[in-house]
Enzyme design. Structure first.
Site, short mmCIF file in Angstrom:
data_model
loop_
_atom_site.label_atom_id
_atom_site.label_comp_id
_atom_site.label_asym_id
_atom_site.label_seq_id
_atom_site.Cartn_x
_atom_site.Cartn_y
_atom_site.Cartn_z
CG ASP A 12 -2.07 1.22 1.30
OD1 ASP A 12 -2.58 1.47 -0.13
OD2 ASP A 12 -3.12 1.77 2.19
CG HIS A 29 -0.14 2.50 -9.92
ND1 HIS A 29 -0.42 2.32 -8.06
CD2 HIS A 29 -1.62 3.43 -9.97
CE1 HIS A 29 -1.66 2.17 -8.17
NE2 HIS A 29 -2.12 2.87 -8.77
CG LEU A 122 9.28 -17.17 -4.68
CD1 LEU A 122 8.80 -17.22 -2.83
CD2 LEU A 122 10.35 -16.18 -4.93
C1 IPE Z 1 -5.11 -2.75 -0.70
O1 IPE Z 1 -5.15 -1.59 -0.37
C2 IPE Z 1 -5.17 -2.94 -1.58
C3 IPE Z 1 -4.01 -3.51 -2.14
C4 IPE Z 1 -3.06 -3.41 -1.88
C5 IPE Z 1 -3.90 -4.26 -3.42
P1 IPE Z 1 -6.11 -0.07 -0.81
O2 IPE Z 1 -4.97 0.90 -0.37
O3 IPE Z 1 -6.57 -0.47 -1.52
O4 IPE Z 1 -6.91 -0.70 0.63
P2 IPE Z 1 -7.44 0.84 2.20
O5 IPE Z 1 -9.17 1.14 0.59
O6 IPE Z 1 -7.09 1.67 1.63
O7 IPE Z 1 -8.37 -0.49 2.75
C1 IPE Z 2 -1.34 -0.08 -3.34
O1 IPE Z 2 -1.19 1.38 -3.74
C2 IPE Z 2 -1.87 -0.27 -4.51
C3 IPE Z 2 -3.60 -0.90 -5.16
C4 IPE Z 2 -4.44 -0.80 -4.40
C5 IPE Z 2 -3.10 -1.23 -5.96
P1 IPE Z 2 -2.56 2.57 -3.67
O2 IPE Z 2 -2.94 3.22 -4.94
O3 IPE Z 2 -3.80 2.65 -2.57
O4 IPE Z 2 -2.51 4.12 -2.24
P2 IPE Z 2 -2.28 5.54 -1.86
O5 IPE Z 2 -2.93 4.25 -0.55
O6 IPE Z 2 -3.26 5.65 -2.61
O7 IPE Z 2 -1.07 5.93 -1.18
MG MG Z 3 -3.67 2.42 -0.31
#
Ligand code: IPE
Ligand code: IPE
Ligand code: MG
Length: 224
Positions: A12, A29, A122
């Site tokens: 995240d 990303h 792995l």
């Molecule tokens: C969790 O992150 C999902 C992934 C890392 C793929 P999110 O950014 O979607 O989670 P929330 O919405 O903040 O809980």
């Molecule tokens: C996690 O990073 C990746 C995915 C959910 C695909 P985020 O896109 O949720 O990044 P933040 O949390 O908005 O910074």
């Molecule tokens: Mg996020």
């Protein structure tokens, strides 16, 4: 020292990193993908058998269309460019979650899984369109349909993680302490590390520190 077979990661913080440094969530990303490569490398160095990466949740469909399609185009490019090398490194790729993407991406994912299915160094489980609640409901439906006795063994045999030991470590980067519908059953006894750093800034030193700390923890599993 605790044995370490399985690390699961909620990757995240990409969006926030991208906005902060490049004024674009999508750039975050892209940068996050470099961290994925670094972590795979270190996972191999550490001789860990399973790495599960949360890449897209069942709730992530709520995001703007443009961000979703960028994420999947990154994944497509990654598979096209990197799968042969992963295969050469004896890495097995498994998708957990429901494959209902474009025909092109579904095919790429299935062929990557097929190609690497016999590999043994792995196993990377990529959680894509994955949601733990869906996985549980689906397993319960199957147990009922098959008239199975309702018990733990019969429930988990319908999980997509059925042949995978539960995670020893769960890491969530991005300075948020929540589970966001990830492996809720499987992490019942995992050691959880909430990391402040955003995923693109997380590096192998951070990863090694978590592993080192994990090894010294007294895991009780209810015992004393
Ligand atoms: C969790 O992150 C999902 C992934 C890392 C793929 P999110 O950014 O979607 O989670 P929330 O919405 O903040 O809980
Ligand atoms: C996690 O990073 C990746 C995915 C959910 C695909 P985020 O896109 O949720 O990044 P933040 O949390 O908005 O910074
Ligand atoms: Mg996020």
């Amino acid at each position: 020292m605790n044995p370490l077979n399985h690390v699961a990661i909620i990757m995240d913080g990409n969006g926030r990193w991208g906005l902060k440094y490049k004024n674009s969530r999508n750039a975050g990303h892209k940068a996050g993908l470099h961290t994925v490569e670094k972590i795979i490398k270190e996972t191999i160095n550490q001789k860990i058998q399973y790495l599960t990466l949360y890449a897209f949740s069942t709730e992530n469909w709520k995001r703007p269309k443009a961000e979703i399609s960028y994420l999947f185009s990154l994944l497509e490019t990654f598979l096209i460019r990197r799968i042969d090398d992963l295969h050469r490194q004896n890495i097995k790729l498994k998708i957990i979650g429901v494959k209902n993407f474009t025909i092109k991406l579904n095919k790429l994912l299935s062929s990557a899984e097929k190609k690497t299915s016999k590999n043994s160094k792995l196993q990377i489980n990529l959680a894509l369109n994955y949601g733990s609640k869906f996985e549980l409901i689906n397993a319960i439906k199957n147990m009922i349909k098959k008239k199975d006795k309702i018990n733990e063994t019969n429930l988990i045999k319908y999980f997509q993680t059925k042949d995978i030991p539960d995670p020893d470590i769960l890491i969530r980067t991005g300075n948020t302490k929540r589970l966001s519908n990830f492996l809720l059953w499987q992490i019942a006894y995992s050691e959880i590390f909430f990391e402040k750093k955003l995923w693109p800034s997380f590096n192998d030193q951070d990863y090694k520190r978590v592993i080192k700390k994990y090894k010294t923890i007294k895991r009780n599993f209810g015992n004393v």
